[in-house]
Design a protein around this motif. Structure first.
Motif, mmCIF file in Angstrom:
data_model
loop_
_atom_site.group_PDB
_atom_site.id
_atom_site.type_symbol
_atom_site.label_atom_id
_atom_site.label_comp_id
_atom_site.label_asym_id
_atom_site.label_seq_id
_atom_site.Cartn_x
_atom_site.Cartn_y
_atom_site.Cartn_z
ATOM 1 N N ILE A 53 0.850 -1.194 0.000
ATOM 2 C CA ILE A 53 0.000 0.000 0.000
ATOM 3 C C ILE A 53 0.882 1.239 0.000
ATOM 4 O O ILE A 53 0.654 2.194 -0.747
ATOM 5 C CB ILE A 53 -0.916 -0.002 1.245
ATOM 6 C CG1 ILE A 53 -1.757 -1.275 1.252
ATOM 7 C CG2 ILE A 53 -1.797 1.219 1.257
ATOM 8 C CD1 ILE A 53 -2.613 -1.424 2.488
ATOM 9 N N ALA A 54 1.920 1.197 0.840
ATOM 10 C CA ALA A 54 2.800 2.350 0.943
ATOM 11 C C ALA A 54 3.432 2.678 -0.401
ATOM 12 O O ALA A 54 3.461 3.846 -0.824
ATOM 13 C CB ALA A 54 3.889 2.067 1.979
ATOM 14 N N SER A 55 3.887 1.668 -1.080
ATOM 15 C CA SER A 55 4.571 1.969 -2.334
ATOM 16 C C SER A 55 3.594 2.487 -3.377
ATOM 17 O O SER A 55 3.946 3.314 -4.217
ATOM 18 C CB SER A 55 5.321 0.745 -2.842
ATOM 19 O OG SER A 55 4.406 -0.218 -3.253
ATOM 20 N N GLN A 56 2.337 2.030 -3.291
ATOM 21 C CA GLN A 56 1.338 2.572 -4.200
ATOM 22 C C GLN A 56 1.074 4.048 -3.910
ATOM 23 O O GLN A 56 0.977 4.869 -4.818
ATOM 24 C CB GLN A 56 0.027 1.792 -4.046
ATOM 25 C CG GLN A 56 0.024 0.473 -4.763
ATOM 26 C CD GLN A 56 0.023 0.665 -6.261
ATOM 27 O OE1 GLN A 56 -0.881 1.263 -6.836
ATOM 28 N NE2 GLN A 56 1.061 0.187 -6.920
ATOM 29 N N MET A 57 0.982 4.349 -2.621
ATOM 30 C CA MET A 57 0.736 5.747 -2.253
ATOM 31 C C MET A 57 1.862 6.625 -2.773
ATOM 32 O O MET A 57 1.630 7.688 -3.364
ATOM 33 C CB MET A 57 0.662 5.875 -0.728
ATOM 34 C CG MET A 57 -0.616 5.317 -0.135
ATOM 35 S SD MET A 57 -0.501 5.318 1.653
ATOM 36 C CE MET A 57 -2.207 4.979 2.086
ATOM 37 N N LEU A 58 3.075 6.173 -2.557
ATOM 38 C CA LEU A 58 4.227 6.952 -3.005
ATOM 39 C C LEU A 58 4.193 7.112 -4.518
ATOM 40 O O LEU A 58 4.379 8.202 -5.061
ATOM 41 C CB LEU A 58 5.526 6.247 -2.605
ATOM 42 C CG LEU A 58 5.900 6.349 -1.128
ATOM 43 C CD1 LEU A 58 7.079 5.446 -0.825
ATOM 44 C CD2 LEU A 58 6.231 7.783 -0.771
ATOM 45 N N ASP A 59 3.949 6.010 -5.175
ATOM 46 C CA ASP A 59 3.990 6.017 -6.628
ATOM 47 C C ASP A 59 2.957 6.989 -7.193
ATOM 48 O O ASP A 59 3.271 7.818 -8.057
ATOM 49 C CB ASP A 59 3.719 4.596 -7.133
ATOM 50 C CG ASP A 59 4.155 4.410 -8.568
ATOM 51 O OD1 ASP A 59 5.207 4.986 -8.919
ATOM 52 O OD2 ASP A 59 3.456 3.734 -9.322
ATOM 53 N N VAL A 60 1.742 6.880 -6.684
ATOM 54 C CA VAL A 60 0.684 7.738 -7.195
ATOM 55 C C VAL A 60 0.996 9.202 -6.889
ATOM 56 O O VAL A 60 0.894 10.076 -7.751
ATOM 57 C CB VAL A 60 -0.683 7.320 -6.605
ATOM 58 C CG1 VAL A 60 -1.738 8.329 -6.975
ATOM 59 C CG2 VAL A 60 -1.064 5.949 -7.115
ATOM 60 N N ALA A 61 1.420 9.444 -5.649
ATOM 61 C CA ALA A 61 1.662 10.837 -5.261
ATOM 62 C C ALA A 61 2.793 11.453 -6.080
ATOM 63 O O ALA A 61 2.742 12.626 -6.447
ATOM 64 C CB ALA A 61 1.980 10.915 -3.779
ATOM 65 N N ILE A 62 3.785 10.669 -6.362
ATOM 66 C CA ILE A 62 4.913 11.219 -7.117
ATOM 67 C C ILE A 62 4.546 11.419 -8.579
ATOM 68 O O ILE A 62 4.867 12.423 -9.194
ATOM 69 C CB ILE A 62 6.137 10.293 -7.007
ATOM 70 C CG1 ILE A 62 6.633 10.258 -5.570
ATOM 71 C CG2 ILE A 62 7.252 10.762 -7.931
ATOM 72 C CD1 ILE A 62 7.689 9.226 -5.327
ATOM 73 N N ARG A 63 3.840 10.455 -9.107
ATOM 74 C CA ARG A 63 3.669 10.478 -10.555
ATOM 75 C C ARG A 63 2.424 11.228 -11.012
ATOM 76 O O ARG A 63 2.374 11.683 -12.156
ATOM 77 C CB ARG A 63 3.671 9.053 -11.092
ATOM 78 C CG ARG A 63 5.058 8.441 -10.916
ATOM 79 C CD ARG A 63 5.083 6.986 -11.240
ATOM 80 N NE ARG A 63 4.623 6.738 -12.584
ATOM 81 C CZ ARG A 63 4.335 5.521 -13.037
ATOM 82 N NH1 ARG A 63 4.480 4.490 -12.250
ATOM 83 N NH2 ARG A 63 3.924 5.368 -14.259
ATOM 84 N N VAL A 64 1.418 11.278 -10.173
ATOM 85 C CA VAL A 64 0.226 12.012 -10.584
ATOM 86 C C VAL A 64 0.238 13.365 -9.874
ATOM 87 O O VAL A 64 -0.173 13.489 -8.731
ATOM 88 C CB VAL A 64 -1.051 11.235 -10.218
ATOM 89 C CG1 VAL A 64 -2.268 11.927 -10.809
ATOM 90 C CG2 VAL A 64 -0.952 9.818 -10.728
ATOM 91 N N LYS A 65 0.735 14.349 -10.598
ATOM 92 C CA LYS A 65 0.927 15.640 -9.936
ATOM 93 C C LYS A 65 -0.380 16.230 -9.446
ATOM 94 O O LYS A 65 -0.458 16.817 -8.374
ATOM 95 C CB LYS A 65 1.594 16.611 -10.905
ATOM 96 C CG LYS A 65 3.075 16.317 -11.044
ATOM 97 C CD LYS A 65 3.764 17.355 -11.901
ATOM 98 C CE LYS A 65 5.220 16.980 -12.066
ATOM 99 N NZ LYS A 65 5.789 17.454 -13.329
ATOM 100 N N ALA A 66 -1.417 16.027 -10.251
ATOM 101 C CA ALA A 66 -2.681 16.661 -9.923
ATOM 102 C C ALA A 66 -3.260 16.160 -8.608
ATOM 103 O O ALA A 66 -4.083 16.826 -7.989
ATOM 104 C CB ALA A 66 -3.674 16.416 -11.049
#
Lengths: 193, 1242
Positions: B437-450
């Protein structure tokens, strides 16, 4: 490849264990326990395949089992085996046991685990299926037993007598823990030749 | 004597036997362990006795105890003793015990080698059987090496019972001793066609097992398996073969095309579910391997899906399970055909059977679309709530994440929804997947700027309620999400509404109970937050005390972390603490520090692909293994120490953020890494995406009460009472889509622009058309992960270097080198070298056998011919063959027969896989293909045995005769023809010279062919080769190659010869003496094929000519005409000779015997090297060189009727003189005439 063949009863007591890969005794017991744990909590009318045994081989392997009255017959196999084929093989195994022990019951397996091993050795060798034809298996097993008898010859007689006496002293040796209805048929089993 | 035995057994009849032991254990349920330990003591006593019966009994009991988990390895030596008993009863007990408890590190195993060898060769088949069974369980590399030869011999045992066991155990031998695979393989392949079904099945089993691991090496067996598949009725074998094809098709799409039809037929015809299921599976594999765009295969897919639906709908749970399993395979390539069965699969999700639910989950993965993602995930979330048992729940969790994140979040239209889902998932109790879950959160937050603002808000909530996740423990892996939360809040702190509150939350004393790596992130990000807070406060010039209070907060709280036992935390905390203290000083002096503090954390982040580092290509000229400076000579260890120190320092700094392998960098790699990092323009360690694998799952700690997030009072989505917040998004989404639909009608062109803005990822979007209408709720820019320039395209890091099967990745088509021809022979074995010509006869029968048996080996000869260092090798090989023949010949009489008269079904043309496959059209049904295979053709009646290689009907799975592979080449594509032609002709020469053994290759031999033109017209060309039949002194085999020269189809060929008194064409039983033989194939334009005809001859002294006619029908598009071609078959005396090796001492004895009559011949003006000359005689006239000294050689040959023929060839100044001796002067004279003719022609 078949990785392991386990037979245990409804309480998880091992009745036969055959591992085709080496594990330490402790690991073997763990595997038996884990397998029992996985298999025993399943309902009667769910499928006979099961993934998730962590100890043997992990995710590539599958447990294929059948439950006959008091006994679980579990084969742990990898992806090269046909699931339904192995189910059929278990059936052949049990039917062979039934023929060799004349109406097999759990006690037969308890007291004659060596014989069960000998029968199994005619079906599966080193993890690969050797023979699926029940008559052929029985022929070979009988021939070997005959040889054993002829070797025992005169010397075997007293031992057999004693064994008979010992058994007489055992009124609690019932034959009622039957393996149950072994005629459960898998639908459309391959006709093993 | 008998009395003594009886007495002995009476003595021991009160020993405990196995039954007594079992009974005893059952009677001592309370103190089982104690009882067993006394039993073990008894057993130890029994093992000390001399009586083998007592020992066997003891070992038998030990086997039982072993099953109960007792270590019995201490009795290993006694087990070996019992194994070596001469009585089967005890031997069996011994082997059983050994198979249960011996393994590779059992040291007494090496004592068993000789015992096992003895048992293997025991006259009693059950001794052998028991030894094989035992060995299969405990074979070690040493045993495999030492016994491989013995087992190979057993593969040709007369008893099928032994054969099948020997075949099966070979797999284990291969695994332990991979060198044995190549030498043993030809024989193993033979066993595929063993008359006993058990042996055949065993061979199929072994080859399938081998091929599964290294399929490409077994492609050449495809034709053979194809034939077995169409002819076998044993379902067990069929299943194995079909499974094997499933593994082969990905490598060879043409094979798939060929398979589809017979498999489809099987699907329709079989009643066995297991077979049907495997067929469907393999068809799926075929369809996957074929390019999906082929329209005519949609029928097959439909058939599969439809059959699978029947399985899934079946009441039998097993079939349901398998149906789903197979369905998931189709899904990968043909998602649309599966998607139509969504109803069924969602239904399975509710099944009571967990196995079935899991399978259905797998399927869901491929069924999602933009349209239904939310709905499906909602359903899964319900299951998460209901699920009992953490395994299934964890499985659900990973599936939800997999489904959502697949193909770069392709199906997510609303990332707020996804973040909410992730946050909801953190409520899961006891999950192992916190890091996921953590890595998904990081991934989304980093890559989806909006989404960052929203994500930060959510994460701040999480941080604030961290105690809910962890309670007072670290029991579950879920606290990993705090790692992500802290980092996101720190890194994107500009989006925080109340940074101060979050900062406060991050510095709570409770944090100190978190795992070290999370604390470290907390500390670091607290500093980032601090920077943001400062800037905010200085921007609004309130009084500076607020700013100083903030600093004071840090100064108060950080010492807690400075005391941390975790080095990382400690180091960061003390560093930041000092920094803050310094800042505070500046603040007290009213210096504006915010900007400088912020600069500490400046810089834009780009996500880097997890494999990016590995894919950086090594620049040309850079050799990382070369020393930069000369290695210091003396102080190696000191250097090591220094290095590892540096390593350690580095590891401390970086280990948490980088993958573990980075901890082992040396300076060079470090430099490289630095470069890469520079290129990424970042110095922040978080630059590299947190990888789940580098994070430990913390399990220490105790249970905690679970508090649902619903109770949290904050933040919009969480506020909705009684309804999980993600549901809200589902509703919102529906509304939004409705609105969008309405909007869309107006602004179609606008949509286009939008799509353009959506970023790189969306361009590849390939969802169904209807999905195109769904626009994402946010303008999301999914940043693709960065990869280095020139990234290497592939990486094979998935392979397990320890896989034992890797060693078996051996090219089986490559010719056997001479040294590999036989398995190593034990040195103490007497080398059986045969000396006299009489014995030679036996030898000769074997020597050509392996060469002619398999296409593979034929190839091998060709290749060998090309190699230039021959002479020695040949000799060696010959010797080895002879040795092998000495020991193995007696057990394989059938094979010898096959040399001269291979049974029709013996050797399909495996080597010509290409040809087999290139015959595109598929047999109309399996029966058609099977029919010719089963046509009875006995050796004697094989007048017209020939390969049926009609491309139209793909009958070319058919038997090929000994030499046909050479000509097969011809049948291949025209453009290759020329080359091949040359090739196959010289091939023959190679064959001969190999047997002759002494031809030196100072210069390459000119190509030679024994095929002579028989007749030719504008339609067809016939060339033929005439060979004596080794087996039958009165038979000659004529191999005729028919080549279609015209553009039309040639069929109904009939071959007829006018018999003479001396020579007769052998016709099938029942045919009249003047009937022609039907050539069993048709010839499409440009194709050639070979047929063989057998003639019986009585007198071989004289050469002979036979008149014959070939009639055939030429079929063009509109007409067909009968044509005929006359020919004359010339039986030279040479064709009655058979190449037979002979040893020099036997040769000289023969000459001394005086039975031979002499004759001589002189050839003038022969202008060619001596070795060429010899090679010509060998090749064209079937002689072998016995000895060669300088320009003088003795040669030998024998006729099919046993006449010895000896030549002494000398050369001097272009003159060759041949002195010849033979016991039949007439024959000799004719042969010499023919030799003369040969040389006059060249």
């Amino acid at each position: 490849m078949i990785k392991a063949i386990l037979i245990f009863n409804n309480h998880g007591k091992p009745r036969l264990s055959k591992f085709y890969e080496h594990y330490s005794e402790d690991t073997e017991q763990q595997i038996i326990r884990e397998t029992f744990h996985l298999v025993s909590k399943r309902d009667e009318n769910v499928c006979n395949f099961l993934e998730g045994g962590m100890l043997i081989g992990g995710s590539e392997n599958k447990l294929i089992y059948r439950h006959y009255a008091t006994l679980y017959f579990v084969f742990c196999v990898d992806s090269s085996e046909s699931e339904l084929g192995i189910l059929g093989l278990i059936q052949v195994f049990v039917e062979t046991l039934d023929k060799c022990f004349e109406n097999v019951c759990e006690l037969d397996l308890i007291f004659h685990v060596d014989k069960v091993h000998n029968i199994l050795a005619e079906m599966v060798m080193g993890g690969m299926v050797l023979e699926t034809n029940m008559n052929e298996i029985i022929t070979q097993v009988d021939a070997q037993n005959k040889m054993e008898k002829s070797e025992a010859g005169i010397a075997g007689a007293p031992a057999r007598a004693v064994s008979a006496v010992k058994n007489m002293n055992l009124p609690e040796m019932p034959r009622n823990i039957n393996i149950g209805d072994i005629s459960i048929k898998v639908p459309n089993l391959p006709s093993f030749k | 004597m008998a009395l003594k035995i009886v007495k002995g057994s009476i003595d021991r009849m009160f020993d405990k036997n196995l039954q007594d032991l079992v009974r005893g254990i059952r009677n001592h349920k309370e103190d089982e362990a104690k009882y067993i330990s006394t039993c073990i003591d008894e057993i130890k006593q029994e093992l000390k006795q001399d009586n083998i019966a007592v020992k066997a009994n003891a070992v038998c009991k030990l086997t039982y105890l072993q099953m109960l988990g007792y270590d019995v390895s201490w009795a290993a030596f006694n087990i070996v003793e019992v194994m070596s008993s001469s009585k089967f009863t005890y031997k069996r007990i011994g082997y059983l015990a050994a198979s249960q408890c011996f393994h590779e590190s059992t040291d007494v195993i090496m004592l068993t080698t000789n015992q096992i060898r003895k048992d293997l060769s025991s006259p009693n088949q059950y001794d052998t059987g028991v030894a094989l069974t035992g060995l299969s369980c405990f074979v070690t590399p040493d045993l495999a090496r030492d016994l491989a030869n013995d087992i190979m011999t057993l593969m040709s045992h007369t008893k099928p019972y032994i054969r099948k066991k020997a075949v099966l155990i070979m797999y284990k031998v291969f695994l332990k001793y991979p060198e044995s695979l190549r030498p043993a393989f030809p024989r193993l392949k033979e066993k595929l066609e063993d008359p006993d079904p058990g042996v055949q099945s065993a061979a199929v089993n072994v080859i399938c097992e081998l091929a599964r691991r290294n399929p490409k090496n077994y492609l050449s067996l495809a034709p053979l398996f194809f034939k077995l598949m169409t002819s076998s009725t044993n379902n067990w074998v069929l299943i194995k073969i079909i499974k094997l094809f499933g593994a082969l098709t990905p490598l060879e799409p043409r094979l798939g095309k060929k398979l589809i039809e017979p498999l489809t037929n099987l699907i329709h015809s079989t009643s066995a579910m297991s077979l049907l299921y495997e067929c469907v599976n393999t068809v799926i594999a075929v369809l996957i391997s074929l390019s999906s765009g082929m329209p005519n295969h949609s029928a097959s897919i439909q058939l599969c899906v439809q059959k699978l639906r029947i399985l899934i709908e079946d009441s039998d749970q097993n079939l349901k399970y398998l149906g789903l399993l197979a369905m998931s395979k189709i899904l990968k390539t043909h998602p649309k055909s599966v998607q139509s069965h969504k109803d069924l699969i969602l239904q399975c999700l509710d099944d009571k059977d967990e196995s079935i639910r899991l399978r259905a989950l797998d399927l869901l993965y491929g069924m999602v679309s933009k349209k239904n993602l939310m709905e499906i995930v909602k359903k899964l979330m319900l299951h998460v709530d209901k699920a009992e048992g953490t395994t299934y729940r964890d499985e659900l969790l990973t599936k939800i994440i997999d489904i959502c994140s697949q193909s770069n979040y392709q199906y997510i239209t609303n990332f707020e929804w996804y973040i909410s889902i992730l946050v909801e998932l953190t409520r899961l109790e006891g999950t192992r997947h916190g890091h996921l879950i953590a890595s998904q959160m990081l991934d989304v937050a980093i890559r989806v700027k909006a989404i960052r603002a929203f994500a930060v808000a959510q994460m701040a909530t999480l941080l604030d309620n961290a105690h809910l996740l962890t309670g007072n423990t670290q029991r579950n892996g879920i606290c990993e999400v705090l790692y992500a939360a802290a980092w996101i809040c720190g890194e994107f702190s500009e989006h925080l509404e109340e940074p101060m509150a979050t900062l406060e939350a991050m510095l709570r004393p409770k944090v100190a109970t978190l795992p070290g790596h999370i604390q470290a992130v907390y500390v670091q990000n607290a500093a980032k937050l601090f920077a943001t807070v400062l800037r905010g406060q200085e921007g609004a010039p309130a009084d500076s005390t607020v700013a100083q209070e903030t600093s004071q907060l840090l100064i108060d709280r950080l010492p807690l972390f400075v005391q941390s036992s975790n080095l990382e935390v400690q180091e960061r905390a003390s560093c930041i603490l000092q920094l803050v203290k310094y800042i505070q000083k500046l603040q007290q002096k009213d210096v504006e520090v915010a900007e400088e503090v912020t600069a500490l954390f400046a810089g834009e982040l780009n996500p880097v692909a997890p494999k990016a580092q590995k894919k950086v290509p090594v620049p040309e000229g850079l050799d990382l293994d070369v020393w930069i400076n000369e290695p210091p000579s003396g102080s190696e260890s000191e250097d090591e120490g220094r290095k590892s120190k540096g390593k350690a320092v580095f590891a401390k700094d970086e280990s948490r953020h980088t993958k573990p392998r980075y901890t082992e960098v040396d300076e060079k790699e470090l430099a490289k890494r630095r470069e890469v990092r520079k290129a990424e323009q970042a110095n922040n360690p978080f630059y590299i995406k947190a990888s789940p694998s580098s994070q430990k799952v913390y399990q220490d700690g105790v249970g905690v009460e679970h508090i649902p997030v619903v109770q949290i009072d904050l933040s919009v989505p969480l506020k909705v009472p009684g309804m999980p917040m993600s549901d809200q998004y589902v509703k919102l989404e529906e509304e939004r889509r409705e609105r969008n639909k309405a909007d869309k009608k107006k602004k179609k062109d606008k949509k286009k622009r939008e799509k353009g803005e959506k970023g790189r990822r969306r361009r590849g979007d390939s969802g169904p058309e209807s999905e195109e209408d769904i626009t994402p709720a946010h303008m999301v820019d999914i940043v693709t992960e960065e990869m280095p320039e020139n990234a290497l395209p592939s990486d094979d890091d998935d392979k397990d270097p320890n896989d034992p099967h890797k060693a078996l990745n051996i090219d089986l088509d490559k010719p056997l080198a001479d040294s590999e021809k036989k398995l190593p022979v034990r040195s103490h074995r007497p080398d059986e070298v045969l000396k006299s010509p009489m014995e030679d006869r036996q030898v000769v029968e074997v020597v050509p056998e392996p060469k002619k048996k398999t296409g593979k080996e034929k190839k091998e000869k060709k290749d060998r011919k090309k190699s230039k260092e021959k002479k020695k090798k040949h000799k060696q090989e010959e010797e080895e063959d002879l040795m092998g023949a000495g020991s193995e010949e007696p057990v394989q009489p059938e094979e010898t027969k096959e040399v001269a008269a291979p049974p029709p079904a013996s050797t399909p043309e495996a080597s010509d896989l290409d040809f087999w496959l290139s015959n595109a059209p598929v047999p109309s049904n399996p029966q058609a293909a099977a029919a010719p295979a089963s046509t009875p053709r006995t050796a004697s009646g094989m007048a017209a045995v020939a390969p049926d290689s009609e491309p139209e009907e793909a009958k070319d799975t058919e038997p090929e005769e000994t030499k046909s592979s050479t000509h097969k080449k011809k049948k291949q594509k025209k453009e290759k023809k020329k080359k091949k032609h040359h090739h196959n002709h010289s091939d023959g020469a190679g064959d001969e010279s190999v047997q002759n053994g002494t031809v030196e290759e100072e210069e390459p031999l000119p190509p030679m062919s024994n095929y002579a033109l028989l007749a030719e017209n504008s339609y067809i060309k016939m060339v033929c080769d005439i060979q004596g039949n080794l087996q039958d002194g009165s038979q000659v085999v004529v191999s005729v190659i028919f080549e279609n020269k015209c553009d039309s189809f040639i069929k109904s060929m009939e071959f007829n010869v006018l018999d003479s008194l001396n020579s007769k064409l052998q016709r099938p039983d029942g045919a009249g003496p003047h009937d022609g033989l039907i050539v069993p194939f048709q010839l499409p334009p440009g194709i050639s094929n070979e047929a063989r005809f057998i003639f019986s001859v009585q007198n071989i002294v004289m050469p002979q000519k036979l008149k014959g006619t070939l009639t055939f029908i030429v079929k063009t598009d509109d007409s067909s005409t009968h044509e005929k071609l006359d020919f004359k078959l010339h039986f030279t005396c040479t064709s009655y000779l058979i190449t037979t090796p002979c040893y020099s001492d036997a040769y000289s004895k023969l000459l001394e015997s005086g039975d031979l009559k002499g004759c001589s011949l002189k050839l003038e003006g022969v202008n060619q090297p001596f070795h060429h000359l010899l090679a010509r005689i060998c090749f064209h006239h079937h002689f072998s060189v016995v000895e060669r000294i300088d320009s003088c050689a003795s040669m030998y040959s024998r006729s099919i009727q046993g006449h010895h023929m000896c030549l002494l060839v000398k050369t001097a100044d272009q003159t060759v003189s041949i002195d010849a001796k033979c016991d039949e002067p007439g024959l000799l004279g004719n042969v010499l005439d023919e030799i003369k003719l040969t040389f006059s022609q060249c």
